[in-house]
Write a protein that holds these residues in place. Structure first.
Motif, mmCIF file in Angstrom:
data_model
loop_
_atom_site.group_PDB
_atom_site.id
_atom_site.type_symbol
_atom_site.label_atom_id
_atom_site.label_comp_id
_atom_site.label_asym_id
_atom_site.label_seq_id
_atom_site.Cartn_x
_atom_site.Cartn_y
_atom_site.Cartn_z
ATOM 1 N N GLN A 63 -31.407 30.265 -6.619
ATOM 2 C CA GLN A 63 -32.525 31.142 -6.285
ATOM 3 C C GLN A 63 -32.043 32.546 -5.920
ATOM 4 O OE1 GLN A 63 -34.744 29.184 -3.190
ATOM 5 N NE2 GLN A 63 -35.276 27.405 -4.478
ATOM 6 N N LYS A 64 -30.904 32.648 -5.269
ATOM 7 C CA LYS A 64 -30.369 33.956 -4.902
ATOM 8 C C LYS A 64 -29.771 34.678 -6.100
ATOM 9 C CE LYS A 64 -28.197 34.514 -1.090
ATOM 10 N NZ LYS A 64 -27.208 34.427 0.020
ATOM 11 N N PHE A 65 -29.297 33.913 -7.089
ATOM 12 C CA PHE A 65 -28.703 34.496 -8.299
ATOM 13 C C PHE A 65 -29.429 33.899 -9.510
ATOM 14 C CE2 PHE A 65 -25.516 34.503 -4.971
ATOM 15 C CZ PHE A 65 -25.040 35.804 -5.013
ATOM 16 N N PRO A 66 -30.553 34.498 -9.901
ATOM 17 C CA PRO A 66 -31.438 33.866 -10.908
ATOM 18 C C PRO A 66 -30.813 33.752 -12.294
ATOM 19 C CG PRO A 66 -32.176 36.102 -10.378
ATOM 20 C CD PRO A 66 -31.102 35.763 -9.397
ATOM 21 N N ARG A 67 -29.805 34.541 -12.633
ATOM 22 C CA ARG A 67 -29.193 34.411 -13.958
ATOM 23 C C ARG A 67 -28.268 33.205 -14.065
ATOM 24 N NH1 ARG A 67 -25.777 37.748 -15.236
ATOM 25 N NH2 ARG A 67 -25.656 39.233 -13.512
ATOM 26 N N SER A 68 -28.007 32.559 -12.957
ATOM 27 C CA SER A 68 -27.195 31.353 -12.985
ATOM 28 C C SER A 68 -28.062 30.146 -13.326
ATOM 29 C CB SER A 68 -26.519 31.137 -11.629
ATOM 30 O OG SER A 68 -27.496 30.948 -10.617
ATOM 31 N N THR A 89 -15.439 32.092 -25.285
ATOM 32 C CA THR A 89 -16.583 31.464 -24.649
ATOM 33 C C THR A 89 -16.166 31.019 -23.258
ATOM 34 O OG1 THR A 89 -17.495 30.696 -26.740
ATOM 35 C CG2 THR A 89 -18.238 29.575 -24.739
ATOM 36 N N THR A 90 -16.909 31.450 -22.247
ATOM 37 C CA THR A 90 -16.556 31.159 -20.869
ATOM 38 C C THR A 90 -17.628 30.301 -20.231
ATOM 39 O OG1 THR A 90 -15.487 33.297 -20.703
ATOM 40 C CG2 THR A 90 -15.916 32.149 -18.645
ATOM 41 N N ILE A 91 -17.206 29.215 -19.626
ATOM 42 C CA ILE A 91 -18.096 28.355 -18.861
ATOM 43 C C ILE A 91 -17.589 28.368 -17.425
ATOM 44 C CG2 ILE A 91 -19.068 26.037 -18.610
ATOM 45 C CD1 ILE A 91 -18.387 25.591 -21.569
ATOM 46 N N TYR A 92 -18.342 28.985 -16.550
ATOM 47 C CA TYR A 92 -17.922 29.096 -15.156
ATOM 48 C C TYR A 92 -18.824 28.217 -14.307
ATOM 49 C CZ TYR A 92 -16.559 30.976 -10.648
ATOM 50 O OH TYR A 92 -16.104 31.114 -9.360
ATOM 51 N N GLN A 123 -21.805 31.099 -19.763
ATOM 52 C CA GLN A 123 -22.576 30.100 -19.020
ATOM 53 C C GLN A 123 -22.100 30.111 -17.573
ATOM 54 O OE1 GLN A 123 -25.099 28.384 -20.317
ATOM 55 N NE2 GLN A 123 -24.774 29.141 -22.401
ATOM 56 N N PHE A 124 -23.035 30.326 -16.656
ATOM 57 C CA PHE A 124 -22.707 30.418 -15.232
ATOM 58 C C PHE A 124 -23.514 29.356 -14.490
ATOM 59 C CE2 PHE A 124 -22.508 31.886 -10.950
ATOM 60 C CZ PHE A 124 -21.349 32.630 -10.835
ATOM 61 N N PHE A 125 -22.821 28.345 -13.948
ATOM 62 C CA PHE A 125 -23.483 27.221 -13.300
ATOM 63 C C PHE A 125 -23.179 27.222 -11.804
ATOM 64 C CE2 PHE A 125 -22.879 25.820 -17.676
ATOM 65 C CZ PHE A 125 -24.152 25.365 -17.997
ATOM 66 N N VAL A 126 -24.181 26.821 -11.017
ATOM 67 C CA VAL A 126 -24.015 26.604 -9.582
ATOM 68 C C VAL A 126 -24.453 25.178 -9.267
ATOM 69 C CG1 VAL A 126 -24.311 29.031 -8.957
ATOM 70 C CG2 VAL A 126 -26.314 27.552 -9.116
ATOM 71 N N GLN A 127 -24.019 24.686 -8.115
ATOM 72 C CA GLN A 127 -24.286 23.292 -7.764
ATOM 73 C C GLN A 127 -25.258 23.132 -6.605
ATOM 74 O OE1 GLN A 127 -20.822 20.625 -7.910
ATOM 75 N NE2 GLN A 127 -19.545 22.382 -8.474
ATOM 76 N N LEU A 175 -17.803 38.431 -9.149
ATOM 77 C CA LEU A 175 -17.392 39.396 -10.180
ATOM 78 C C LEU A 175 -17.882 38.966 -11.563
ATOM 79 C CD1 LEU A 175 -13.755 40.184 -8.990
ATOM 80 C CD2 LEU A 175 -15.794 41.610 -8.717
ATOM 81 N N LEU A 176 -17.752 37.678 -11.861
ATOM 82 C CA LEU A 176 -18.207 37.182 -13.163
ATOM 83 C C LEU A 176 -19.718 37.310 -13.314
ATOM 84 C CD1 LEU A 176 -16.029 33.983 -13.607
ATOM 85 C CD2 LEU A 176 -15.966 36.017 -15.022
ATOM 86 N N TYR A 177 -20.443 37.121 -12.228
ATOM 87 C CA TYR A 177 -21.904 37.211 -12.292
ATOM 88 C C TYR A 177 -22.377 38.657 -12.414
ATOM 89 C CZ TYR A 177 -26.811 36.508 -11.038
ATOM 90 O OH TYR A 177 -28.197 36.498 -11.049
ATOM 91 N N LYS A 178 -21.735 39.564 -11.706
ATOM 92 C CA LYS A 178 -22.201 40.946 -11.678
ATOM 93 C C LYS A 178 -21.788 41.747 -12.907
ATOM 94 C CE LYS A 178 -24.467 41.117 -7.800
ATOM 95 N NZ LYS A 178 -25.926 41.423 -7.771
ATOM 96 N N LEU A 179 -20.672 41.408 -13.551
ATOM 97 C CA LEU A 179 -20.196 42.279 -14.631
ATOM 98 C C LEU A 179 -21.081 42.300 -15.888
ATOM 99 C CD1 LEU A 179 -16.331 42.027 -14.258
ATOM 100 C CD2 LEU A 179 -17.842 43.924 -13.694
#
Length: 247
Positions: A235-240, A197-200, A225-229, A216-220
């Motif tokens: 908005q530029k990376f909607p899967r985050s 389980t990866t939490i980035y 779980q991919f979090f931004v601050q 790389l983690l977002y595109k692969l």
């Protein structure tokens, strides 16, 4: 028609010497000595090199296939069981961010904890050791009963300012070392990279674009779980997922 002076001069010259093949000294042709051992040794070295490269590529393919297969799959274990947690530390402000995240974790659930930092980064592990010692002093030695914390160093894939050409070899060494550490610790949760389980969490310094690791983690994709601050980055990376300011 009379003979000219030139013809008279040529008649007075002695006749040329006849060249006899038997009298001509024979110069021996150079002999070239072949070294079959040297040739066979180079062949063996080339074969060993190709075999090593093929083995590394095969291990990487197996690893990536395993990661993609288990990405997002739930654990089949009781919710009260503690989880072996690996925490990957960066350098500078990234370590402070990661320790802020660790500070809000349930210490009894995410234990034992293993901290991993680059071989050339000594400050990050020192900060993690000070943090774990403060936990043991304030939480009635709960972590001691669960095995405490481990601190390990790993080869850096690329130093600051290192060329991309030379970083190919160092990256291969770092990948092999990382696989050895993961197989040794067998973590169930990794904060920063991928096993089960990866939490980035992207750095707060990344406002408009992702870092290379985050990209790389977002595109692969390899992170569960991919979090931004920053909301603009979400908005530029909607899967985050927008987590707000972590620290």
């Amino acid at each position: 028609m009379g003979r000219g002076p030139l013809n008279s001069l040529l008649e007075k010259l002695p006749p040329p010497l006849s060249q006899d093949a038997s009298s001509t000294p024979q110069v021996p042709s150079p002999q070239f000595i072949e070294f079959p051992f040297r040739f066979s040794l180079s062949q063996e070295m080339e074969l060993d090199f190709l075999t090593t490269i093929a083995l590394i590529v095969s291990l990487l393919v197996i690893r990536v296939t395993y990661v993609l297969y288990w990405t997002g799959r739930p654990f089949k274990r009781a919710p009260t069981t503690s989880l072996r947690t690996m925490i990957v530390l960066g350098s500078g402000g990234h370590t402070a961010e990661m320790l802020s995240i660790v500070n809000v974790l349930q210490k009894d659930k995410y234990a034992p904890r293993s901290y991993v930092a680059a071989l050339t980064d000594n400050m990050s592990l020192q900060k993690a050791q000070v943090y774990e010692e403060s936990l043991q002093n304030h939480e009635n030695n709960v972590d001691k009963k669960r095995g405490g914390a481990q601190f390990m160093q790993i080869y850096r894939s690329r130093e600051v300012g290192q060329s991309y050409i030379t970083s190919i070899g160092t990256t291969i060494v770092a990948i092999i070392h990382a696989m050895w550490i993961v197989l040794k610790l067998r973590p169930q949760v990794i904060i920063g990279w991928r096993w089960c389980t990866t939490i980035y969490i992207e750095s707060i310094a990344r406002v408009k674009k992702l870092s290379l690791s985050g990209f790389l983690l977002y595109k692969l994709p390899l992170a569960d779980q991919f979090f931004v601050q920053w909301p603009l980055l979400q908005q530029k990376f909607p899967r985050s997922q927008y987590a707000g300011r972590v620290m």
